[in-house]
Design a protein around this motif. Structure first.
Motif, PDB file in Angstrom:
ATOM      1  N   ALA A   1       0.844  -1.193   0.000  1.00  0.00           N
ATOM      2  CA  ALA A   1       0.000   0.000   0.000  1.00  0.00           C
ATOM      3  C   ALA A   1       0.878   1.242   0.000  1.00  0.00           C
ATOM      4  O   ALA A   1       1.209   1.800   1.053  1.00  0.00           O
ATOM      5  CB  ALA A   1      -0.912  -0.006   1.224  1.00  0.00           C
ATOM      6  N   ALA A   2       1.277   1.683  -1.189  1.00  0.00           N
ATOM      7  CA  ALA A   2       2.123   2.860  -1.332  1.00  0.00           C
ATOM      8  C   ALA A   2       1.251   4.108  -1.475  1.00  0.00           C
ATOM      9  O   ALA A   2       0.028   4.028  -1.649  1.00  0.00           O
ATOM     10  CB  ALA A   2       3.031   2.704  -2.543  1.00  0.00           C
ATOM     11  N   GLU A   3       1.890   5.278  -1.373  1.00  0.00           N
ATOM     12  CA  GLU A   3       1.139   6.536  -1.453  1.00  0.00           C
ATOM     13  C   GLU A   3       0.434   6.684  -2.793  1.00  0.00           C
ATOM     14  O   GLU A   3      -0.651   7.263  -2.875  1.00  0.00           O
ATOM     15  CB  GLU A   3       2.094   7.715  -1.239  1.00  0.00           C
ATOM     16  CG  GLU A   3       2.656   7.798   0.183  1.00  0.00           C
ATOM     17  CD  GLU A   3       3.552   9.011   0.364  1.00  0.00           C
ATOM     18  OE1 GLU A   3       3.762   9.730  -0.642  1.00  0.00           O
ATOM     19  OE2 GLU A   3       4.026   9.225   1.487  1.00  0.00           O
ATOM     20  N   SER A   4       1.037   6.169  -3.836  1.00  0.00           N
ATOM     21  CA  SER A   4       0.455   6.292  -5.172  1.00  0.00           C
ATOM     22  C   SER A   4      -0.546   5.198  -5.492  1.00  0.00           C
ATOM     23  O   SER A   4      -1.098   5.148  -6.588  1.00  0.00           O
ATOM     24  CB  SER A   4       1.575   6.269  -6.217  1.00  0.00           C
ATOM     25  OG  SER A   4       2.332   5.063  -6.110  1.00  0.00           O
ATOM     26  N   GLY A   5      -0.788   4.297  -4.549  1.00  0.00           N
ATOM     27  CA  GLY A   5      -1.693   3.176  -4.752  1.00  0.00           C
ATOM     28  C   GLY A   5      -0.981   1.856  -4.534  1.00  0.00           C
ATOM     29  O   GLY A   5       0.226   1.824  -4.278  1.00  0.00           O
ATOM     30  N   ASP A   6      -1.706   0.766  -4.621  1.00  0.00           N
ATOM     31  CA  ASP A   6      -1.111  -0.549  -4.405  1.00  0.00           C
ATOM     32  C   ASP A   6      -0.094  -0.880  -5.499  1.00  0.00           C
ATOM     33  O   ASP A   6      -0.375  -0.719  -6.689  1.00  0.00           O
ATOM     34  CB  ASP A   6      -2.195  -1.623  -4.378  1.00  0.00           C
ATOM     35  CG  ASP A   6      -3.027  -1.561  -3.108  1.00  0.00           C
ATOM     36  OD1 ASP A   6      -2.651  -0.800  -2.193  1.00  0.00           O
ATOM     37  OD2 ASP A   6      -4.043  -2.270  -3.026  1.00  0.00           O
TER      38      ASP A   6
ATOM     39  N   SER B   1       1.288  -2.806   4.687  1.00  0.00           N
ATOM     40  CA  SER B   1       1.204  -1.398   5.029  1.00  0.00           C
ATOM     41  C   SER B   1       2.622  -0.854   5.228  1.00  0.00           C
ATOM     42  O   SER B   1       3.496  -1.557   5.735  1.00  0.00           O
ATOM     43  CB  SER B   1       0.403  -1.191   6.318  1.00  0.00           C
ATOM     44  OG  SER B   1      -0.922  -1.635   6.158  1.00  0.00           O
TER      45      SER B   1
ATOM     46  N   GLU C   1       6.541   4.679   8.809  1.00  0.00           N
ATOM     47  CA  GLU C   1       7.876   5.146   9.172  1.00  0.00           C
ATOM     48  C   GLU C   1       8.382   4.348  10.372  1.00  0.00           C
ATOM     49  O   GLU C   1       7.631   4.048  11.296  1.00  0.00           O
ATOM     50  CB  GLU C   1       7.851   6.640   9.521  1.00  0.00           C
ATOM     51  CG  GLU C   1       7.648   7.542   8.308  1.00  0.00           C
ATOM     52  CD  GLU C   1       8.799   7.438   7.313  1.00  0.00           C
ATOM     53  OE1 GLU C   1       9.959   7.274   7.754  1.00  0.00           O
ATOM     54  OE2 GLU C   1       8.533   7.540   6.107  1.00  0.00           O
TER      55      GLU C   1
END
Length: 239
Positions: free
Chosen positions: A42-47, A123, A126
């Motif tokens: 699940a990256a910021e730009s989408g899966d 997921s 940080e």
């Protein structure tokens, strides 16, 4: 997710083998997917597919992957911050990608989409860029052997009704190519003892007997988890 080989452990050992040049990225990703189905992050730009995410991390300077096998009260392999620790403890496992002066925590959850799809979605959180406080491989092996001996003595002294003999399924150590022989030995013993912990049966014992057994198994579980984490990190000491 297979109880003998958490998906985070598979990701860490095969990811580290890839980073060490022992296997290719496709082989590493295939082994992770073979363990628990399709892998998405699940990256910021989408899966993103796991292999693409790992390739991007290497471009960013990823040096190694670390394993965490925490339980409440024992955040083994975790260094914070609280959001990552909480998610990892809830999952019972996590991986940490070490990228120079920063770290990213990866926490897996089962991903079910419809009746025919079953995989894992990671997921990304940080993580603090400090090394966890862990024993050496030799210390972990010694602790595991001692805990096994203490647990055996304690359990032999607890009599209960005959339960018959349950089959102990033999498992391999789960490590990838390139790991030192001692790491394979420690991981294999930890995997076998993990199976023993799962089949420990408490039926028919008094409260006092349950307390004796619970303490023995708790200490053995702690030693098993430490041995597995340290064994999965051993390849990074060779590069």
């Amino acid at each position: 997710m297979h109880p003998d080989s958490p998906i985070s452990a598979t990701l860490v050992c095969w990811g580290n083998a890839w980073l060490a040049g022992q296997v290719g990225l496709d082989e590493a990703a295939d082994r992770v997917e073979r363990q628990a189905g399709p892998q998405l992050v699940a990256a910021e730009s989408g899966d993103l597919p796991l292999r693409g995410f790992l390739a991007d991390l290497r471009i960013e300077g990823m040096k190694s992957l670390r394993l965490a096998l925490p339980v409440p009260g024992d955040p083994l392999g975790l260094t914070g911050p609280p959001p990552f620790n909480s998610a990892a403890i809830e999952a019972g496992q996590a991986a940490t990608a070490v990228l120079g002066d920063r770290c990213l925590g990866l926490v897996p959850v089962k991903d079910h989409r419809g009746s025919s799809y079953a995989g894992v979605r990671w997921s990304v959180l940080e993580a603090r860029a400090v090394a966890p406080d862990l024993p050496s491989l030799a210390e972990a092996e010694h602790e595991l052997t001692r805990a096994m001996r203490v647990a055996t003595d304690a359990l032999l002294g607890v009599e209960g009704p005959a339960q018959g003999h349950r089959q102990l399924r033999v498992v391999d150590d789960g490590l990838a190519p390139g790991y030192p022989a001692r790491a394979h030995r420690v991981a294999a013993l930890a995997a076998r003892l993990s199976a023993v912990l799962r089949i420990a049966d408490e039926r028919g014992l008094t409260s006092g007997q349950l307390a004796v057994r619970a303490e023995a198994l708790r200490e053995l579980d702690r030693a098993v988890r430490r041995a597995r984490v340290v064994a999965h990190h051993a390849i990074t000491e060779l590069v």
